[in-house]
Design a protein around this motif. Structure first.
Motif, PDB file in Angstrom:
ATOM      1  N   SER A  21       0.717  13.420  -6.817  1.00 46.63           N
ATOM      2  CA  SER A  21      -0.261  12.679  -7.818  1.00 46.63           C
ATOM      3  C   SER A  21       0.014  12.864  -9.220  1.00 46.63           C
ATOM      4  CB  SER A  21      -1.735  12.907  -7.319  1.00 46.63           C
ATOM      5  OG  SER A  21      -2.601  12.041  -8.144  1.00 46.63           O
ATOM      6  N   ASN A  23      -3.517   3.504  -2.047  1.00 43.82           N
ATOM      7  CA  ASN A  23      -3.251   3.199  -3.426  1.00 43.82           C
ATOM      8  C   ASN A  23      -2.923   1.414  -3.366  1.00 43.82           C
ATOM      9  OD1 ASN A  23      -3.747   5.601  -5.332  1.00 43.82           O
ATOM     10  ND2 ASN A  23      -2.442   6.025  -3.603  1.00 43.82           N
ATOM     11  N   ASN A  24      -3.560   0.599  -3.633  1.00 45.01           N
ATOM     12  CA  ASN A  24      -2.884  -0.762  -3.645  1.00 45.01           C
ATOM     13  C   ASN A  24      -2.314  -1.333  -4.987  1.00 45.01           C
ATOM     14  OD1 ASN A  24      -4.786  -0.500  -1.523  1.00 45.01           O
ATOM     15  ND2 ASN A  24      -6.357  -1.740  -2.281  1.00 45.01           N
ATOM     16  N   GLN A  26      -5.005   9.058   0.606  1.00 44.71           N
ATOM     17  CA  GLN A  26      -5.682   8.126  -0.063  1.00 44.71           C
ATOM     18  C   GLN A  26      -4.615   6.944  -0.164  1.00 44.71           C
ATOM     19  OE1 GLN A  26      -6.897   9.378  -3.851  1.00 44.71           O
ATOM     20  NE2 GLN A  26      -8.896   7.995  -3.637  1.00 44.71           N
ATOM     21  N   ASP A  76      -0.966   8.579  -0.736  1.00 43.21           N
ATOM     22  CA  ASP A  76      -0.690   9.809  -1.368  1.00 43.21           C
ATOM     23  C   ASP A  76      -0.643  10.972  -0.547  1.00 43.21           C
ATOM     24  OD1 ASP A  76      -3.192  10.473  -1.140  1.00 43.21           O
ATOM     25  OD2 ASP A  76      -3.590   9.867  -3.222  1.00 43.21           O
ATOM     26  N   ILE A  78      -4.722   3.304  -9.834  1.00 40.45           N
ATOM     27  CA  ILE A  78      -4.529   4.742  -8.876  1.00 40.45           C
ATOM     28  C   ILE A  78      -5.887   5.574  -9.284  1.00 40.45           C
ATOM     29  CG2 ILE A  78      -3.279   6.726  -8.441  1.00 40.45           C
ATOM     30  CD1 ILE A  78      -0.699   5.268  -9.487  1.00 40.45           C
ATOM     31  N   TRP A  87      -9.557   6.757 -13.350  1.00 42.50           N
ATOM     32  CA  TRP A  87      -8.412   6.187 -12.805  1.00 42.50           C
ATOM     33  C   TRP A  87      -7.484   5.698 -14.024  1.00 42.50           C
ATOM     34  CZ3 TRP A  87      -8.372   1.487 -15.030  1.00 42.50           C
ATOM     35  CH2 TRP A  87      -9.690   0.923 -15.725  1.00 42.50           C
ATOM     36  N   TYR A 109       0.744  -1.132   0.035  1.00 42.71           N
ATOM     37  CA  TYR A 109       0.148  -0.015   0.002  1.00 42.71           C
ATOM     38  C   TYR A 109       0.865   1.331  -0.152  1.00 42.71           C
ATOM     39  CZ  TYR A 109      -3.281  -3.576   1.573  1.00 42.71           C
ATOM     40  OH  TYR A 109      -4.022  -4.826   1.760  1.00 42.71           O
ATOM     41  N   PHE A 148       3.693  10.042  -5.814  1.00 42.91           N
ATOM     42  CA  PHE A 148       2.586  10.162  -4.963  1.00 42.91           C
ATOM     43  C   PHE A 148       2.099  11.223  -4.142  1.00 42.91           C
ATOM     44  CE2 PHE A 148       2.979   5.539  -6.232  1.00 42.91           C
ATOM     45  CZ  PHE A 148       1.929   5.120  -6.444  1.00 42.91           C
TER      46      PHE A 148
END
Length: 233
Positions: free
Chosen positions: A183, A105-106, A103, A99, A131, A138, A96, A180
């Motif tokens: 972003s 992100n996997n 949030q 950001d 993402i 996305w 994981y 990240f």
């Protein structure tokens, strides 16, 4: 009338006493003999268990290193290098990345390894992840190899890198970064982008995920299908 002396019980068996001193018979109580046997058995078990445990541990170490083929049998026992056990290592796992907006992100990876103990630079084999962007948009990014720097929160993707946008746009390059904290995806190696609007080749790019904005840098060549230039007729 003659008086008879009373018969005394035979308190001592002379035959048993003689047998004891001759080593022919043990006069110790049976209970004492049983306790002695149990003590000997427990002593033997205490001595044998550590050896058995060591043998099992040795088998667990050796068996994975056994390699066989049609002509030979090899035993491969490799001692871990200094500091190797201190490094992060996982296989077929999910990791994981958070950001700047907290949030999560996997990402999936076949294998992750810390390059050096405590370096926080993680090597990824076949990383892939989605993402979230602006609204319902996305991007999915994947590559054969990647490096994630936990100090800078930047993911570097190498070799056959692919970025797929939910709108249907696909970007390919040999190197791509995703920051990240901002972003933002970017690259300074040649990139090709294909979508329903045409084909683009550029020397680099910048993609702002939250703004859904892509900027091509350096020399850029754009090919647009003729029907897209005609507009609505």
């Amino acid at each position: 009338m003659t008086a008879c002396a009373p018969e005394l019980p035979d308190l001592f068996d002379s035959h048993k006493i003689d047998a004891y001193f001759n080593g022919e018979k043990d006069l110790r109580p049976a209970a004492e003999t049983m306790l002695t046997r149990r003590a000997k058995i427990m002593r033997w078990i205490k001595l044998a268990l550590p050896s058995l445990a060591a043998l099992l541990i040795g088998l667990l170490i050796v068996l994975p290193g056994l390699q066989t083929d049609d002509d030979r049998f090899e035993l491969d026992v490799t001692r871990p290098k200094k500091g190797e056990l201190e490094k992060l290592h996982m296989e077929n796992t999910v990791f994981y990345i958070t950001d700047a907006d907290n949030q999560v992100n996997n990402f999936n990876a076949d294998k992750i390894d810390e390059t050096e103990p405590g370096s926080k630079l993680i090597k990824l084999i076949n990383p892939q992840g989605i993402i979230p962007g602006d609204g319902q948009d996305w991007v999915n990014i994947e590559a054969p190899v990647g490096y994630f720097n936990q100090n800078t929160n930047i993911l570097q993707l190498l070799e056959d890198v692919e970025l797929f946008h939910s709108s249907g746009m696909t970007g390919n390059s040999t190197e791509m970064f995703f920051d990240f904290n901002q972003s933002k995806a970017y690259g300074v190696k040649p990139v090709t982008v294909d979508s329903e609007n045409g084909h683009i080749e550029a020397e680099g790019f910048e993609y702002y995920n939250k703004k859904n904005l892509i900027i091509f840098t350096g020399k850029t060549h754009i090919t647009i299908p003729e029907e897209k230039l005609k507009g609505n007729e």
